[in-house]
Scaffold this motif. Structure first.
Motif, PDB file in Angstrom:
ATOM      1  N   LEU A 107       0.831  -1.208   0.000  1.00 19.61           N
ATOM      2  CA  LEU A 107       0.000   0.000   0.000  1.00 19.61           C
ATOM      3  C   LEU A 107       0.862   1.253   0.000  1.00 19.61           C
ATOM      4  O   LEU A 107       0.630   2.190  -0.777  1.00 19.61           O
ATOM      5  N   MET A 108       1.880   1.288   0.866  1.00 20.86           N
ATOM      6  CA  MET A 108       2.714   2.487   0.975  1.00 20.86           C
ATOM      7  C   MET A 108       3.524   2.728  -0.290  1.00 20.86           C
ATOM      8  O   MET A 108       3.762   3.888  -0.671  1.00 20.86           O
ATOM      9  N   GLN A 109       3.931   1.667  -0.962  1.00 21.77           N
ATOM     10  CA  GLN A 109       4.652   1.840  -2.226  1.00 21.77           C
ATOM     11  C   GLN A 109       3.780   2.531  -3.260  1.00 21.77           C
ATOM     12  O   GLN A 109       4.233   3.445  -3.971  1.00 21.77           O
ATOM     13  N   CYS A 155       4.702  -3.442  11.652  1.00 24.20           N
ATOM     14  CA  CYS A 155       4.125  -2.375  10.828  1.00 24.20           C
ATOM     15  C   CYS A 155       4.408  -0.996  11.429  1.00 24.20           C
ATOM     16  O   CYS A 155       4.696  -0.038  10.690  1.00 24.20           O
ATOM     17  N   GLU A 156       4.339  -0.897  12.738  1.00 25.67           N
ATOM     18  CA  GLU A 156       4.676   0.383  13.363  1.00 25.67           C
ATOM     19  C   GLU A 156       6.124   0.760  13.078  1.00 25.67           C
ATOM     20  O   GLU A 156       6.442   1.929  12.826  1.00 25.67           O
ATOM     21  N   ARG A 157       7.022  -0.219  13.112  1.00 22.08           N
ATOM     22  CA  ARG A 157       8.433   0.044  12.819  1.00 22.08           C
ATOM     23  C   ARG A 157       8.623   0.444  11.357  1.00 22.08           C
ATOM     24  O   ARG A 157       9.431   1.327  11.040  1.00 22.08           O
ATOM     25  N   ALA A 162       9.999   4.615   7.571  1.00 24.66           N
ATOM     26  CA  ALA A 162       9.624   5.310   6.341  1.00 24.66           C
ATOM     27  C   ALA A 162       9.501   6.811   6.577  1.00 24.66           C
ATOM     28  O   ALA A 162       9.916   7.619   5.736  1.00 24.66           O
ATOM     29  N   ALA A 163       8.943   7.187   7.720  1.00 27.63           N
ATOM     30  CA  ALA A 163       8.774   8.604   8.034  1.00 27.63           C
ATOM     31  C   ALA A 163      10.120   9.300   8.240  1.00 27.63           C
ATOM     32  O   ALA A 163      10.250  10.506   7.994  1.00 27.63           O
ATOM     33  N   TRP A 168       6.613  11.545   5.156  1.00 26.63           N
ATOM     34  CA  TRP A 168       5.342  10.935   5.517  1.00 26.63           C
ATOM     35  C   TRP A 168       4.753  11.632   6.745  1.00 26.63           C
ATOM     36  O   TRP A 168       5.470  11.973   7.683  1.00 26.63           O
ATOM     37  N   ALA A 169       3.438  11.789   6.744  1.00 25.91           N
ATOM     38  CA  ALA A 169       2.696  12.190   7.948  1.00 25.91           C
ATOM     39  C   ALA A 169       1.964  10.952   8.428  1.00 25.91           C
ATOM     40  O   ALA A 169       1.092  10.425   7.733  1.00 25.91           O
ATOM     41  N   VAL A 170       2.328  10.456   9.612  1.00 31.39           N
ATOM     42  CA  VAL A 170       1.841   9.169  10.088  1.00 31.39           C
ATOM     43  C   VAL A 170       1.112   9.348  11.418  1.00 31.39           C
ATOM     44  O   VAL A 170       1.615   9.984  12.349  1.00 31.39           O
ATOM     45  N   GLY A 171      -0.073   8.749  11.500  1.00 32.24           N
ATOM     46  CA  GLY A 171      -0.810   8.664  12.755  1.00 32.24           C
ATOM     47  C   GLY A 171      -1.012   7.200  13.116  1.00 32.24           C
ATOM     48  O   GLY A 171      -1.601   6.451  12.331  1.00 32.24           O
TER      49      GLY A 171
END
Length: 337
Positions: A107-109, A155-157, A162-163, A168-171
């Motif tokens: 998804l992120m790719q 996934c959190e790692r 990536a951020a 990236w803006a990550v929540g």
């Protein structure tokens, strides 16, 4: 107005978040392969919002489906699509690694290729492993006791790394125990088979689908001897996603516990549901269940400080909305696949 992609948006939490986002003025596209949800939910979302649902049917593991969804002009993503049963993850770890970890990366790719760099990630309190200090705060070390929890920690790692590398803006929202249903009783939790979670299990006892509640141990170090958990109404959780997206739109990333901070025991939940139903619901005390920890509840202070989030619904509200939901299904509101 910003358009948000909800992966797994037809699921339990995803469908409630869809309604909350639409009420807040966001445009929404759902990407779902219905592997763990019912297509009939889409018709109910139309009824609740008064608008057609922009739906792309497919999995986050298939680039063409993700590309089709992102082509709608997406400004941010809320990523729900994942496998989530702890017990099943022990039996099928590779399936969980593929869907949860590979799914996020795939998804992120595609998001990066499309220039969409905002994501709210559906995480879990199980990333804290077997903590000994309570309430749980976001700075505590992460661990895991199941393949499911391992995927969420991983996934959190992935998001964290990536951020650091890109803009990236990550929540990250670490849920505790979502329960209840929309006040319309049109959408709610509809687990297949015998539920793994407490409230849906009690609901099936109340409906006569299960004979009694099995309480797994009453000799824990808690006031009544049964496990403490932090339950949060699904509508509060849905609102937290809206507030998380609002923050990301301003460039404010975050990692937050989403709970009430008030622990509820198994027997307290059972008693509260009995009070709403208005009759006794049979239960029996059995031995402890392997893997259960005595206490698991949040310190929600940071969510209040960062998002202005506070849970609005109490235990009676949770039980009442659940009971309304399961009665509505029994009265003929079952999903039409």
């Amino acid at each position: 107005m910003a358009r948000i992609l909800l992966t797994g948006g037809a699921g339990y939490i995803g469908s409630h978040t869809y309604v909350a986002l639409r009420a807040a003025g966001y445009e929404v596209t759902i990407l779902d392969d219905f592997s763990n949800s019912d297509p009939g939910v889409i018709d109910r979302l139309v009824r609740l919002t008064g608008d057609e649902v922009d739906l792309v049917r497919g999995s986050v593991l298939y680039p063409t489906a993700v590309q089709a969804a992102l082509s709608r002009g997406i400004d941010g993503v809320v990523h729900f699509a994942a496998r989530k049963a702890v017990g099943e993850s022990v039996a099928k770890p590779l399936d969980y690694f593929e869907t949860n970890i590979s799914g996020l990366i795939a998804l992120m790719q595609e998001m990066k290729a499309a220039g969409v760099m905002r994501i709210v990630f559906s995480s879990t309190a199980t990333v804290y492993g077997e903590p000994e200090v309570f309430p749980l705060t976001e700075d505590m070390p992460l661990s895991h006791t199941s393949p499911y929890a391992f995927t969420k920690v991983t996934c959190e790692r992935v998001l964290e790394q990536a951020a650091r590398a890109d803009d990236w803006a990550v929540g990250v929202l670490r849920y505790f125990n979502p329960v209840g249903a929309h006040p319309s009783a049109l959408i709610g939790e509809d687990p297949r088979g015998v539920p793994d979670n407490l409230m849906p299990y009690i609901a099936k006892v109340a409906m006569g689908e299960l004979s009694r509640l099995q309480v797994h141990g009453n000799d824990y170090d808690t006031p009544d001897g049964t496990c403490w958990r932090d339950y949060i109404h699904v509508m509060d959780l849905a609102r937290a996603h809206v507030q998380s997206l609002d923050a990301l739109m301003e460039g404010r990333g975050h990692v937050l516990n989403i709970g009430t901070g008030t622990p509820v025991s198994v027997l307290e939940m059972h008693g509260a549901y009995q009070a709403v139903v208005g009759r006794e619901l049979p239960h029996v005390i059995g031995p402890r269940r392997p893997g259960d920890v005595p206490r698991l509840y949040a310190d929600p202070t940071k969510a209040r400080e960062v998002l202005g989030f506070d849970a609005e619904f109490g235990l009676e509200d949770m039980c009442r909305s659940s009971w309304d939901w399961v009665q509505a299904q029994a009265a003929g509101w079952r999903f039409n696949s």
